[in-house]
Write an enzyme that holds these catalytic residues in place. Structure first.
Site, PDB file in Angstrom:
ATOM      1  N   TYR A  58     -18.130   8.312 -17.707  1.00 41.60           N
ATOM      2  CA  TYR A  58     -18.865   8.168 -16.435  1.00 41.60           C
ATOM      3  C   TYR A  58     -19.956   7.117 -16.579  1.00 41.60           C
ATOM      4  CZ  TYR A  58     -17.442  11.422 -12.804  1.00 41.60           C
ATOM      5  OH  TYR A  58     -16.778  12.020 -11.767  1.00 41.60           O
ATOM      6  N   GLU A  60     -22.202   5.847 -13.617  1.00 36.49           N
ATOM      7  CA  GLU A  60     -22.891   5.521 -12.350  1.00 36.49           C
ATOM      8  C   GLU A  60     -24.023   4.529 -12.591  1.00 36.49           C
ATOM      9  OE1 GLU A  60     -21.905   8.563 -13.095  1.00 36.49           O
ATOM     10  OE2 GLU A  60     -21.487   9.754 -11.286  1.00 36.49           O
ATOM     11  N   ASP A 204     -11.429 -11.641   3.459  1.00 36.76           N
ATOM     12  CA  ASP A 204     -10.655 -10.665   2.677  1.00 36.76           C
ATOM     13  C   ASP A 204      -9.469 -11.447   2.106  1.00 36.76           C
ATOM     14  OD1 ASP A 204      -8.855  -8.789   1.772  1.00 36.76           O
ATOM     15  OD2 ASP A 204      -9.127  -7.418   3.460  1.00 36.76           O
ATOM     16  N   THR A 230      -8.486  -7.219  -3.444  1.00 35.05           N
ATOM     17  CA  THR A 230      -7.888  -6.322  -4.426  1.00 35.05           C
ATOM     18  C   THR A 230      -7.552  -7.182  -5.637  1.00 35.05           C
ATOM     19  OG1 THR A 230      -5.768  -6.701  -3.325  1.00 35.05           O
ATOM     20  CG2 THR A 230      -6.899  -4.630  -2.835  1.00 35.05           C
ATOM     21  N   LYS A 233      -2.626  -7.854  -6.509  1.00 36.91           N
ATOM     22  CA  LYS A 233      -1.558  -8.550  -5.777  1.00 36.91           C
ATOM     23  C   LYS A 233      -1.267  -9.868  -6.501  1.00 36.91           C
ATOM     24  CE  LYS A 233      -2.511  -6.289  -1.341  1.00 36.91           C
ATOM     25  NZ  LYS A 233      -3.831  -5.645  -1.303  1.00 36.91           N
ATOM     26  N   ARG A 239      -4.693  -2.038 -10.306  1.00 35.62           N
ATOM     27  CA  ARG A 239      -5.048  -1.605  -8.942  1.00 35.62           C
ATOM     28  C   ARG A 239      -6.546  -1.403  -8.890  1.00 35.62           C
ATOM     29  NH1 ARG A 239      -0.316  -0.551  -6.429  1.00 35.62           N
ATOM     30  NH2 ARG A 239      -1.354  -0.415  -4.450  1.00 35.62           N
TER      31      ARG A 239
HETATM   32  N1  DSN Z   1      -0.995  -2.431   1.422  1.00 35.11           N
HETATM   33  C1  DSN Z   1      -1.454  -3.792   1.398  1.00 35.11           C
HETATM   34  C2  DSN Z   1      -0.359  -4.757   1.684  1.00 35.11           C
HETATM   35  O1  DSN Z   1       0.783  -4.430   1.409  1.00 35.11           O
HETATM   36  O2  DSN Z   1      -0.619  -5.835   2.169  1.00 35.11           O
HETATM   37  C3  DSN Z   1      -2.608  -4.031   2.301  1.00 35.11           C
HETATM   38  O3  DSN Z   1      -3.559  -3.042   2.118  1.00 35.11           O
END
Ligand code: DSN
Length: 425
Positions: A58, A60, A204, A230, A233, A239
């Site tokens: 942990y 924080e 984003d 994120t 991707k 993740r």
């Molecule tokens: N789930 C993501 C996507 O496939 O683009 C977006 O949050």
């Protein structure tokens, strides 16, 4: 089957059910072509960090200012992740603690707006994300959300409308960036509009972060006040998510992440991000980014030549949105047939879709994962041929099965790589 997977050795001793499911998922991933535009394959190094003892800790707070003791390694890891992210994106400030993309976006709202404020984002069926103000999301329930569209004719972002709406509603935040938009985002144009109406600009870049890092998509800096992404991707990390921002809003962003909206950071994810960012800083990753776009362009051209209707008529990035009405079928029917043939994608709304979101007209495909797997332009041509054949034989099990066989051969010839760096072995 499961005996092959060393990483499952302890699960096997106590939980046969979960072992089987993970082993089968590994097989599913190995034996299918992954065209889901938001998915990728991480290196074993990233996977190792994700499965490390850091999950037991942990932390924080932030490096040097934690609420629990025992932080010498976590502080160092989080600082390295932040420094590498700054180097990759040229950001003034980075917070690597957001649990995933939607929490990161929520944290930006919390930091830069108040409930009831007007915000503006791209409409979900036109390519935006749920959290950019779509009606079923917190972002439309807690804020007065105005949605901007794409042009009905070109399917490109309708900047005339963005300007008109921004002037009329004077939003506090303008979101740019998308989940299903195949063209480059013009961050500087958005910044001009945000500046004119006194809004903060938030980009984003979840889908395109890897392309930005590789230098094959324009950077959201210096145009944006905050940038969320994120990390799993096109960036090919674990993740998770991060928020990058200008120094002037850094304190607000950090306070929004912790203590306002999150507790302990997921330190195993932070370490995996640091490892992925090191991979992304290599010349090989730049090459990877280039090939992702090159593959997408070839795939798009081949599909166009076969009569598929593509939203915006092509792609500048990793993503292609196909309107399946051009082949007299729906996105869901097509995606289901493709999965039977071993090619996995998702059904997706297209702009001005006449069908419902759960049974939309389009499919969304992307080349991040196939490129990681080593597929090149000739493979894209083969893929386009299979997609065409599937669309013509959607109910013909024999055709789907024969394509499945060829897909298995392509997968066997292009195994998911363990590593993206040269270990000198
Ligand atoms: N789930 C993501 C996507 O496939 O683009 C977006 O949050």
């Amino acid at each position: 089957m499961a005996a092959e997977y060393d990483n499952l050795r302890y699960i096997k001793l106590q939980d046969a059910e979960i072992t089987e499911l993970i082993a089968d998922e590994e097989k599913r991933q190995r034996e299918s072509i992954r065209l889901i535009a938001s998915e990728n394959y991480v290196s074993k190094a990233v996977m190792d960090a994700t499965g490390s003892v850091l999950t037991n800790k942990y932390s924080e707070g932030y490096a040097g200012k934690r609420y629990y003791l025992g932080q010498r390694n976590v502080d160092a890891i989080e600082t390295i992740a932040i420094e590498r992210a700054k180097q990759l994106f040229g950001a003034e400030h980075v917070n690597v603690q957001p649990y995933s993309g939607s929490p990161a976006n929520l944290e930006v709202y919390y930091a830069l707006a108040n409930p009831g404020d007007t915000i503006m984002g791209m409409s979900l069926p036109h390519g935006g994300h749920l959290t950019h103000g779509w009606k079923v999301s917190f972002s439309a329930n807690y804020y007065n959300a105005v949605q901007y569209p794409v042009c009905e004719k070109t399917h490109l972002i309708d900047f005339d409308k963005v300007v008109e709406l921004a002037r009329e509603y004077k939003p506090k935040l303008i979101w740019c960036g998308a989940s299903a938009y195949p063209r480059e985002i013009d961050f500087s144009r958005f910044a001009e509009i945000a500046n004119e109406v006194g809004a903060k600009l938030v980009a984003d870049i979840a889908h395109i972060a890897g392309l930005v890092a590789a230098g094959v998509h324009k950077s959201p800096f210096p145009f944006s006040d905050a940038v969320t992404t994120t990390t799993h991707k096109s960036l090919r990390g674990p993740r998770g998510a991060m928020i990058m921002c200008k120094e002037e809003v850094a304190k607000k962003i950090d306070k929004a992440v912790f203590p306002a909206l999150q507790g302990g950071p997921h330190n195993h994810t932070t370490a995996a991000m640091a490892v992925a960012f090191k991979e992304a800083l290599t010349p090989d990753f730049k090459e990877y980014g280039k090939r992702v776009v090159e593959n997408a362009k070839v795939l798009a051209e081949e599909l166009l030549a076969k009569g598929f209707g593509l939203v915006t008529g092509g792609t500048d990035n990793h993503l292609i949105l196909i309107d399946m009405t051009s082949k007299n079928t729906s996105g869901k029917i097509m995606a289901t047939a493709m999965e039977t043939a071993g090619i996995v994608c998702n059904a997706n709304s297209v702009p001005f879709d006449k069908r419902k979101p759960f049974d939309p007209s389009g499919i969304r495909i992307g080349t991040c994962a196939t490129t990681t797997r080593g597929l090149g332009v000739n493979d894209m041509k083969k893929l386009a041929g299979w997609i065409d054949k599937i669309s013509e034989s959607i109910d013909d099990e024999n055709v789907l099965k024969s394509i499945r066989k060829e897909v298995l051969e392509m997968c066997a010839a292009n195994p998911i790589p363990d590593s993206f760096v040269n270990h000198g072995e």
